[in-house]
Design an enzyme around this catalytic site. Structure first.
Site, mmCIF file in Angstrom:
data_model
loop_
_atom_site.group_PDB
_atom_site.id
_atom_site.type_symbol
_atom_site.label_atom_id
_atom_site.label_comp_id
_atom_site.label_asym_id
_atom_site.label_seq_id
_atom_site.Cartn_x
_atom_site.Cartn_y
_atom_site.Cartn_z
ATOM 1 N N HIS A 20 0.454 -1.270 -0.096
ATOM 2 C CA HIS A 20 -0.046 -0.241 0.099
ATOM 3 C C HIS A 20 0.899 1.109 -0.078
ATOM 4 C CE1 HIS A 20 0.795 0.310 4.219
ATOM 5 N NE2 HIS A 20 0.261 -0.590 4.509
ATOM 6 N N HIS A 23 4.084 1.433 2.132
ATOM 7 C CA HIS A 23 5.487 0.722 1.912
ATOM 8 C C HIS A 23 5.986 1.602 0.609
ATOM 9 C CE1 HIS A 23 2.632 -2.423 3.056
ATOM 10 N NE2 HIS A 23 3.560 -2.585 3.845
ATOM 11 N N CYS A 128 2.291 -10.372 19.676
ATOM 12 C CA CYS A 128 1.415 -9.863 18.340
ATOM 13 C C CYS A 128 1.856 -10.400 17.117
ATOM 14 C CB CYS A 128 1.581 -8.285 18.447
ATOM 15 S SG CYS A 128 0.590 -7.625 16.893
ATOM 16 N N CYS A 131 3.157 -7.665 14.557
ATOM 17 C CA CYS A 131 4.294 -7.272 14.684
ATOM 18 C C CYS A 131 5.334 -8.314 14.929
ATOM 19 C CB CYS A 131 4.508 -6.518 15.907
ATOM 20 S SG CYS A 131 3.308 -5.001 16.282
ATOM 21 N N CYS A 146 -2.738 -4.945 20.978
ATOM 22 C CA CYS A 146 -1.634 -4.653 20.455
ATOM 23 C C CYS A 146 -1.506 -3.165 20.269
ATOM 24 C CB CYS A 146 -1.189 -5.228 19.049
ATOM 25 S SG CYS A 146 0.135 -4.311 18.266
ATOM 26 N N HIS A 149 -1.527 -2.346 16.467
ATOM 27 C CA HIS A 149 -2.441 -2.964 15.453
ATOM 28 C C HIS A 149 -4.075 -3.044 16.095
ATOM 29 C CE1 HIS A 149 1.076 -4.456 13.585
ATOM 30 N NE2 HIS A 149 0.741 -4.232 12.533
ATOM 31 N N LYS A 294 -2.672 5.147 11.221
ATOM 32 C CA LYS A 294 -1.643 4.819 10.330
ATOM 33 C C LYS A 294 -2.152 3.802 9.352
ATOM 34 C CE LYS A 294 2.281 1.414 10.393
ATOM 35 N NZ LYS A 294 2.769 0.159 10.638
ATOM 36 N N LYS A 297 -2.014 -3.090 6.756
ATOM 37 C CA LYS A 297 -2.820 -4.141 6.161
ATOM 38 C C LYS A 297 -3.449 -4.692 7.160
ATOM 39 C CE LYS A 297 1.340 -5.427 4.878
ATOM 40 N NZ LYS A 297 2.645 -5.743 4.489
HETATM 41 N N1 MSP Z 1 9.172 -7.132 7.461
HETATM 42 C C1 MSP Z 1 9.241 -6.200 8.665
HETATM 43 C C2 MSP Z 1 10.662 -5.274 8.275
HETATM 44 C C3 MSP Z 1 11.940 -6.149 8.412
HETATM 45 S S1 MSP Z 1 13.244 -5.156 8.150
HETATM 46 C C4 MSP Z 1 14.571 -6.191 8.335
HETATM 47 C C5 MSP Z 1 8.334 -5.060 8.586
HETATM 48 N N2 MSP Z 1 7.569 -5.218 7.282
HETATM 49 S S2 MSP Z 1 6.325 -4.218 6.858
HETATM 50 O O1 MSP Z 1 6.013 -4.530 5.614
HETATM 51 O O2 MSP Z 1 5.219 -4.260 7.804
HETATM 52 O O3 MSP Z 1 6.660 -2.870 7.108
HETATM 53 C C6 MSP Z 1 7.864 -2.252 6.401
HETATM 54 C C7 MSP Z 1 7.819 -0.821 6.520
HETATM 55 O O4 MSP Z 1 6.797 -0.263 5.626
HETATM 56 C C8 MSP Z 1 7.744 -0.004 7.911
HETATM 57 O O5 MSP Z 1 8.865 0.068 8.593
HETATM 58 C C9 MSP Z 1 7.715 1.358 7.170
HETATM 59 O O6 MSP Z 1 8.977 1.873 6.590
HETATM 60 C C10 MSP Z 1 6.786 0.731 5.846
HETATM 61 N N3 MSP Z 1 5.289 1.067 6.279
HETATM 62 C C11 MSP Z 1 4.310 0.256 6.359
HETATM 63 N N4 MSP Z 1 3.288 0.940 6.620
HETATM 64 C C12 MSP Z 1 3.556 2.409 6.639
HETATM 65 C C13 MSP Z 1 2.773 3.496 6.971
HETATM 66 N N5 MSP Z 1 1.398 3.510 7.089
HETATM 67 N N6 MSP Z 1 3.314 4.580 6.830
HETATM 68 C C14 MSP Z 1 4.756 4.758 6.489
HETATM 69 N N7 MSP Z 1 5.415 3.617 6.397
HETATM 70 C C15 MSP Z 1 4.893 2.515 6.636
HETATM 71 O O7 MSP Z 1 8.034 -4.418 9.401
#
Ligand code: MSP
Length: 504
Positions: A20, A23, A128, A131, A146, A149, A294, A297
């Site tokens: 989304h 990311h 969680c 997380c 959590c 979330h 925030k 997903k």
């Molecule tokens: N898999 C772990 C990271 C492991 S790194 C060794 C993880 N993955 S994640 O897909 O949940 O999220 C990764 C990153 O996506 C977050 O740290 C952030 O950089 C970005 N984001 C996910 N949702 C976000 C927002 N709503 N806003 C900004 N960034 C976000 O955590």
């Protein structure tokens, strides 16, 4: 200008659901940073990828009626697709299910084990799965939910392997004392340092109740805790991606604030134990919010970036995210503010000025950039200052400030055209040199803007540079000047860079 090596990483994304805007945000900001460094002449290695093990992935696979492997393959492909759609120029895409990564994780864990930093213990705590982390009771909200979330946590109790994180307190504090910029911004540095000062619990680094993961080398009944497996990606990639070995240590890990502790506390301790050089810096950005919350997903509160790209194009999305959400802070993504910035800043202030400039050079000077008569020394100094300020903003890992600095110049050029009114000068035969000067200044100033803004909007800025008669190819930072040698270039009228979008 210093030329160096620049190894930047994004977090590796969980493959439990499709990407989304949150990311896309991290990846786009990272891409802007590396493009700027390439413009400076740095040797860049840009790493991204997917985090594919653990209970979270295993459960989402089950819910989708697929094996974890099929699920990971399908969703990892979606993240690669996202990279393509958002124009991410990564050098390597790592998947934690890659056998080469798995083997390296096993090697490095054996080293940590041999050093005596791993022991067996039992543990019970609130977990969680979204997380993939345990929470202390005091951190939960509404008794059993959590804090990130808002979903219910589960009590998990098992016999695991533990990493002696608590033993690294002093070494971590020394790291923070020696390197005051280890974590940016400073508020996050302070937050991480406080976590260390308060004392650290040892970390359970294996799981016995799940099988989707990297087997613990000396106890294959257990799999490595997914976060440990994931963190090591930054290092393992340099061990097996072709020609990447010399890039370690990473210059910059980019991430959202949700995963600060893993990167700012646990990761350096694991590396210290393994005897591996530490990364140089971490930069932490805020959340992209939707309706004040925030995007996630797990909660289903998301914005899909693809329709915005379809409607406005990719570069406006990259620009909007950089400018609207102050890097390091939370910011709200809204269709209204997107549309407003698109029309007022991109279409009017930048796109219109470019079209007017190119058209006037066509009309009054047969399409050839006129000579610089040296009458705009102030503007020359302002362009040099803008370039230095942009470099300083990128050194401080602040892409928002970089765009703000560029926009000062855009507005300056808009004032210039209004003040000098070239259309009036064109009617006065005695004002030929004045007309030359204003047209040169506008074209050269816009050329500098397009060069500086190129990391943010590579496609549109390349179009702008082509219209301004600048040679094709990725522009270098040194080209962001009012070089008098630019005179004589032939401009090429182009359709509006940012066409007006009618409300749907
Ligand atoms: N898999 C772990 C990271 C492991 S790194 C060794 C993880 N993955 S994640 O897909 O949940 O999220 C990764 C990153 O996506 C977050 O740290 C952030 O950089 C970005 N984001 C996910 N949702 C976000 C927002 N709503 N806003 C900004 N960034 C976000 O955590």
């Amino acid at each position: 200008m210093s030329h160096g090596q620049f190894f930047l990483t994004t977090p590796i994304y969980y493959v439990n659901a499709a990407p989304h805007v949150g990311h896309a945000y991290t990846t786009i900001m990272s891409d802007i940073l590396v493009r700027h460094h390439r413009q400076r002449g740095d040797d860049v290695f840009f790493l991204t990828g997917t985090d594919e093990h653990g209970a979270k992935i295993a459960r989402s696979a089950e819910a989708a009626g697929r094996t974890p492997r099929e699920h990971a393959d399908a969703l990892s492909a979606r993240f690669r697709e996202m990279d393509e759609v958002v124009g991410a120029t990564y050098d390597f895409f790592i998947r934690t299910t890659d056998e080469r990564h798995v083997a390296e994780v096993q090697n490095v864990l054996s080293v940590i084990h041999d050093r005596g930093d791993i022991y067996k213990g039992s543990y019970g705590g609130w977990y969680c799965t979204a997380c993939e982390t345990f929470y202390a009771e005091g951190d939960l909200v509404d008794e059993n939910r959590c804090p990130i979330h808002g979903t219910a946590v589960e009590w998990v109790e098992e016999e695991n392997w533990f990493f002696r994180l608590s033993a690294f307190r002093d070494r971590l504090l020394a790291l923070y004392d020696e390197n005051l910029a280890f974590v940016l911004p400073s508020s996050r540095y302070n937050e991480a340092r406080r976590m260390i000062e308060l004392g650290l619990d040892d970390l359970s680094i294996s799981r016995s109740q799940i099988s989707w993961g990297v087997p613990v080398p000396w106890d294959p009944e257990q799999v490595v805790y997914v976060w440990v497996d994931a963190l090591f990606n930054y290092w393992t990639a340099t061990r097996f991606a072709e020609g990447a070995e010399h890039y370690w240590p990473a210059d910059l890990h980019v991430m959202g604030k949700d995963i600060l502790k893993f990167h700012a506390v646990i990761w350096p301790a694991l590396l210290m134990s393994a005897g591996i050089e530490l990364p140089k810096q971490l930069t932490i950005h805020g959340y992209v919010l939707k309706g004040g919350e925030k995007m996630s997903k797990t909660t289903g509160n998301i914005v899909d970036p693809f329709p915005f790209i379809d409607q406005y194009g990719l570069d406006p999305l990259r620009y909007y995210l950089t400018r609207e959400i102050r890097f390091g802070e939370d910011g709200t993504f809204s269709a209204e503010s997107f549309d407003a910035r698109y029309h007022s800043e991109l279409a009017n202030e930048f796109g219109n000025l470019l079209n007017r400039t190119v058209n006037m050079i066509g009309r009054y000077r047969d399409g050839v950039v006129p000579p610089d008569h040296g009458r705009d020394a102030e503007l020359v100094a302002e362009v040099d200052a803008a370039r230095d300020n942009v470099v300083a903003a990128f050194d401080a890992v602040d892409p928002t400030r970089a765009v703000d600095e560029i926009w000062v110049l855009v507005r300056r050029l808009n004032r210039l055209v209004e003040e000098r009114a070239p259309w009036k000068l064109a009617k006065d035969e005695a004002a030929g040199d004045d007309l030359d000067q204003v047209l040169f200044s506008l074209a050269a100033g816009l050329r500098a803007v397009a060069v500086l803004l190129w990391p943010v909007m590579p496609g549109k800025c390349s179009d702008a540079l082509a219209a301004l008669g600048h040679p094709a190819g990725d522009p270098t930072l040194a080209q962001a000047t009012m070089d008098p040698g630019y005179a004589g270039a032939t401009v090429a009228p182009c359709p509006p860079l940012f066409p007006r979008i009618e409300e749907q």
